[in-house]
Design an enzyme around this catalytic site. Structure first.
Site, mmCIF file in Angstrom:
data_model
loop_
_atom_site.group_PDB
_atom_site.id
_atom_site.type_symbol
_atom_site.label_atom_id
_atom_site.label_comp_id
_atom_site.label_asym_id
_atom_site.label_seq_id
_atom_site.Cartn_x
_atom_site.Cartn_y
_atom_site.Cartn_z
ATOM 1 N N CYS A 140 4.443 0.450 1.908
ATOM 2 C CA CYS A 140 5.088 -0.771 1.412
ATOM 3 C C CYS A 140 4.842 -1.950 2.350
ATOM 4 O O CYS A 140 5.530 -2.972 2.267
ATOM 5 C CB CYS A 140 6.591 -0.586 1.232
ATOM 6 N N ALA A 155 7.524 7.230 -7.407
ATOM 7 C CA ALA A 155 6.866 8.415 -6.857
ATOM 8 C C ALA A 155 7.836 9.111 -5.914
ATOM 9 O O ALA A 155 8.367 8.479 -4.991
ATOM 10 C CB ALA A 155 5.587 8.030 -6.110
ATOM 11 N N ILE A 164 0.834 -1.205 0.000
ATOM 12 C CA ILE A 164 0.000 0.000 0.000
ATOM 13 C C ILE A 164 0.871 1.258 0.000
ATOM 14 O O ILE A 164 1.984 1.260 0.529
ATOM 15 C CB ILE A 164 -0.940 0.017 1.230
#
Length: 222
Positions: A175, A159, A67
């Site tokens: 993560c 990102a 995530i």
């Protein structure tokens, strides 16, 4: 984020059909959390045990990496490449992305480095060690790769937190790990423009990736 997901799908189909083999999409998303489908949202994703503490939508994406959060002040780069055409590996592309991020950070007088050795692969990206000795993640990296016939198609990418609101990471385990995030603004007190940063990154990445694809030994036969 839905627009960029659809754009990646469109460009992937064009690459498979023989179109231009290398595309980079730059984006600055409205607040959103993304996670890998197939994983049941649980305490490994959310610090509170569920998604109730999130301040933005939760969207499933096929990119791996558990995530993360995307939002204003963050430069997101999506790579839609045919690596078989380029004659390089996923490892090569990941290395070029990471090296380019580290070089980009150096232009802001920030020393970026690969993940600390004790962390698992999910922590891949670029890290900064603070004056307190704590390593914090400033850029996330995650590619998906799929071979379709004679094509090797990548999606997603990286990102970089520039002026990202870091408190938005608080409800999650980025993560899937109990790590801290940081940003260019937090490290140096400056607020570079996201679009200007994208132009700088493009120049750096094109040079680094070009060093790979210019090698005849690595070029895939036509």
């Amino acid at each position: 984020i839905q627009e960029t997901l659809e754009k990646q799908e469109q460009l992937s189909k064009e690459v498979i059909q023989g179109g231009i083999w290398n595309h980079i999409i730059f984006a600055e998303h409205t607040p959103v959390y993304t996670y890998e489908p197939g994983k049941t949202p649980n305490e490994r994703l959310f610090r509170s045990g569920d998604a109730s503490s999130l301040h933005a939508p939760l969207v499933a994406v096929h990119r791996g990496g558990s995530i993360t959060y995307h939002g204003p002040g963050q430069l997101v780069c999506y790579f839609i490449f045919d690596l078989i055409k380029a004659g390089v590996s996923v490892f090569d592309l990941n290395a070029a992305i990471e090296l380019s991020l580290i070089e980009l950070l150096s232009s802001f007088h920030i020393t970026g480095m690969p993940k600390p050795a004790w962390l698992p692969d999910e922590a891949s990206g670029v890290w900064v060690k603070g004056e307190d000795g704590v390593s914090r993640k400033i850029a996330s990296r995650g590619l998906s790769y799929k071979e379709v016939g004679a094509k090797g198609i990548t999606r997603f990418g990286c990102a970089l937190n520039i002026t990202t609101e870091l408190s938005e990471f608080d409800p999650i385990f980025p993560c899937g790990l109990p790590i801290e995030m940081t940003s260019v603004k937090k490290e140096k007190g400056v607020s570079p423009d996201v679009l200007d940063t994208a132009y700088i990154f493009t120049e750096i990445f094109n040079r680094n990736f070009g060093l790979l694809t210019d090698s005849e030994e690595k070029r895939h036969p036509n």
